[in-house]
Design a protein around this motif. Structure first.
Motif, PDB file in Angstrom:
ATOM      1  N   SER A 213      13.571 -50.313  45.955  1.00 18.91           N
ATOM      2  CA  SER A 213      13.095 -50.599  44.485  1.00 18.91           C
ATOM      3  C   SER A 213      14.204 -52.022  43.326  1.00 18.91           C
ATOM      4  O   SER A 213      14.865 -50.021  43.585  1.00 18.91           O
ATOM      5  N   LEU A 214      14.379 -52.445  42.741  1.00 17.19           N
ATOM      6  CA  LEU A 214      15.424 -52.324  41.826  1.00 17.19           C
ATOM      7  C   LEU A 214      14.439 -52.326  39.969  1.00 17.19           C
ATOM      8  O   LEU A 214      13.664 -54.138  40.038  1.00 17.19           O
ATOM      9  N   LEU A 215      14.837 -51.725  39.208  1.00 18.73           N
ATOM     10  CA  LEU A 215      14.253 -52.212  37.852  1.00 18.73           C
ATOM     11  C   LEU A 215      14.994 -53.403  37.135  1.00 18.73           C
ATOM     12  O   LEU A 215      16.401 -53.050  37.102  1.00 18.73           O
ATOM     13  N   VAL A 216      14.483 -54.281  36.782  1.00 19.38           N
ATOM     14  CA  VAL A 216      15.171 -55.749  35.810  1.00 19.38           C
ATOM     15  C   VAL A 216      14.900 -55.185  34.839  1.00 19.38           C
ATOM     16  O   VAL A 216      13.233 -55.676  34.529  1.00 19.38           O
ATOM     17  N   HIS A 217      16.008 -55.603  33.351  1.00 18.43           N
ATOM     18  CA  HIS A 217      15.672 -55.335  32.311  1.00 18.43           C
ATOM     19  C   HIS A 217      16.402 -56.827  31.858  1.00 18.43           C
ATOM     20  O   HIS A 217      17.369 -56.891  31.640  1.00 18.43           O
ATOM     21  N   LEU A 218      15.230 -58.278  31.656  1.00 20.02           N
ATOM     22  CA  LEU A 218      15.317 -58.883  31.274  1.00 20.02           C
ATOM     23  C   LEU A 218      15.543 -59.217  29.349  1.00 20.02           C
ATOM     24  O   LEU A 218      14.342 -59.248  28.672  1.00 20.02           O
ATOM     25  N   TYR A 219      16.501 -58.919  28.695  1.00 23.51           N
ATOM     26  CA  TYR A 219      16.878 -59.381  27.469  1.00 23.51           C
ATOM     27  C   TYR A 219      16.309 -60.686  26.986  1.00 23.51           C
ATOM     28  O   TYR A 219      17.438 -61.314  27.130  1.00 23.51           O
ATOM     29  N   VAL A 220      15.254 -60.743  26.296  1.00 23.67           N
ATOM     30  CA  VAL A 220      14.917 -61.866  26.063  1.00 23.67           C
ATOM     31  C   VAL A 220      14.719 -62.025  24.045  1.00 23.67           C
ATOM     32  O   VAL A 220      14.159 -61.492  23.725  1.00 23.67           O
TER      33      VAL A 220
END
Length: 403
Positions: A213-220
């Motif tokens: 799996s892939l951890l994605v970090h969305l900077y919002v």
């Protein structure tokens, strides 16, 4: 950082009731939920020896194909949407999303993760948001005639919530939302809606996990209806994405060091963003038109709601907002039931100025009496110019449409 207390959630629930997962473990869902799931799971192509490229993580020319890049962007977009966002018709900038009014996890600005989850009421609010994405004719299945608010059967509710969030069934049941006697979840409500933020995705970072799996970090960025950058907030929304495009939310945290570019990306003057609303407002549902000040053209939006009165009666309400910003109202047109209106002392001017009446309602306009929410600048000046004084309420002209 602004903190929106749990009381705001409870407040918004009642007002909206009156006015009106992601690892996809859920075996049975409504037709609209299934459609949403299929859209969110557009195939996530995975190379056998490397993780897929996400927006902002690799130069576009390094993506294996245009189709793969589009699929990856679609998953990122869906992560933002399913957390509680909608796509507005006329955003200040292309790509900006908006928190769903009154029912969105973007209002919960406190950090959360698996060890420190959100309070159970917020997962219920998220379930209501999901329901709002379904056709309105299906909502009735979540309503019990002798129970206020929405009711969700336990099994489907628990599978959906635990599929999207790292919480247990026991955690959900250890709250006053769970009705063991009815076998489901219900929140009667409480009342009002806070400011609605714009949602801006600045960039995405990724981490490859050992399980594929892939951890994605969305900077919002959550950008509010003001020119004051200090009132905006900056967060990191993290999700775990599987190779097939399915995902589960992992955490929400404050971004301790937003870049200067991220701060400047919200510098949009609303006065320069037309709303395409003419000064002649027509409401065919209720059969009338309003001639508003010409200066309002392209600077306001109108939203319908319901007003409740002291005698237990209710009537439609149309709110007029500067550029659709719910924290910056210009005024309200109340359709007040005549039986109640005739008991009100007109000199008190509590509800506003009567413009007209028919056999059912008095049409009463009231300017908003709050302070300007903007910092000095173009929007501050224009908002102050557009808002009417109390003695000017009668300058708005109402005409009934021909049957």
């Amino acid at each position: 950082m602004k903190t929106r207390a749990l009381s705001l959630l409870l407040a918004s629930l009642l007002t909206l009731l009156l006015v009106s997962g992601c690892d996809r473990r859920v075996p049975e869902r409504t037709s609209s939920e299934e459609q949403s799931s299929q859209q969110a799971s557009s195939q996530w192509e995975e190379e056998s020896s490397s993780a897929p490229s996400l927006p902002g993580s690799l130069p576009e020319e390094e993506a294996s194909s245009r189709e793969e890049t589009e699929d990856q962007e679609a998953v990122i977009h869906q992560i933002l949407l399913e957390y509680g966002a909608v796509e507005p018709d006329n955003p200040p900038k292309e790509g900006w999303l908006r928190a769903e009014k009154g029912m969105s996890l973007y209002y919960y600005e406190e950090p959360w993760n698996q060890e420190t989850p959100m309070p159970p009421h917020w997962y219920y609010a998220w379930r209501v948001f999901q329901m709002w994405q379904e056709p309105e004719e299906t909502w009735q299945e979540y309503s019990l005639t002798d129970l206020p608010g929405w009711f969700y059967p336990a099994e489907a509710y628990e599978e959906l919530v635990t599929g999207y969030f790292p919480v247990t069934v026991q955690f959900l049941r250890d709250s006053d939302l769970y009705r063991a006697d009815l076998g489901g979840y219900n929140l009667p409500g409480g009342g009002g809606i806070g400011a609605t933020p714009w949602i801006l995705l600045d960039h995405v970072e990724q981490e490859q996990e050992a399980d594929g799996s892939l951890l994605v970090h969305l900077y919002v960025t959550l950008a509010y209806s003001t020119n004051d950058l200090e009132q905006n907030t900056y967060h990191i929304l993290t999700a775990r994405v599987q190779p097939d495009g399915s995902f589960q939310y992992v955490s929400w945290a404050e971004d301790p060091a937003p870049s200067q570019q991220q701060r400047e990306s919200t510098l949009v003057v609303l006065a320069e963003t037309p709303t395409q609303m003419d000064h002649l407002y027509t409401n065919e549902a209720y059969g009338f038109s309003l001639t508003l000040p010409e200066s309002w053209t392209d600077h306001y939006t109108a939203e319908e709601g319901v007003m409740h009165y002291a005698d237990g009666s209710q009537g439609p309400q149309i709110g007029f907002f500067y550029h659709g910003q719910t924290s910056a109202p210009l005024g309200y047109l109340h359709l007040v039931p005549l039986a109640y209106w005739e008991t009100v002392d007109p000199s008190a001017a509590v509800l506003g100025t009567e413009l007209a009446r028919d056999g059912q309602y008095a049409y009463v306009y009231a300017t908003w009496g709050g302070s300007c929410p903007y910092s000095p600048g173009q929007d501050y000046d224009l908002y102050q110019e557009l808002r009417l004084e109390q003695e000017e309420e009668g300058t708005i002209v109402l005409a009934f449409l021909e049957p």
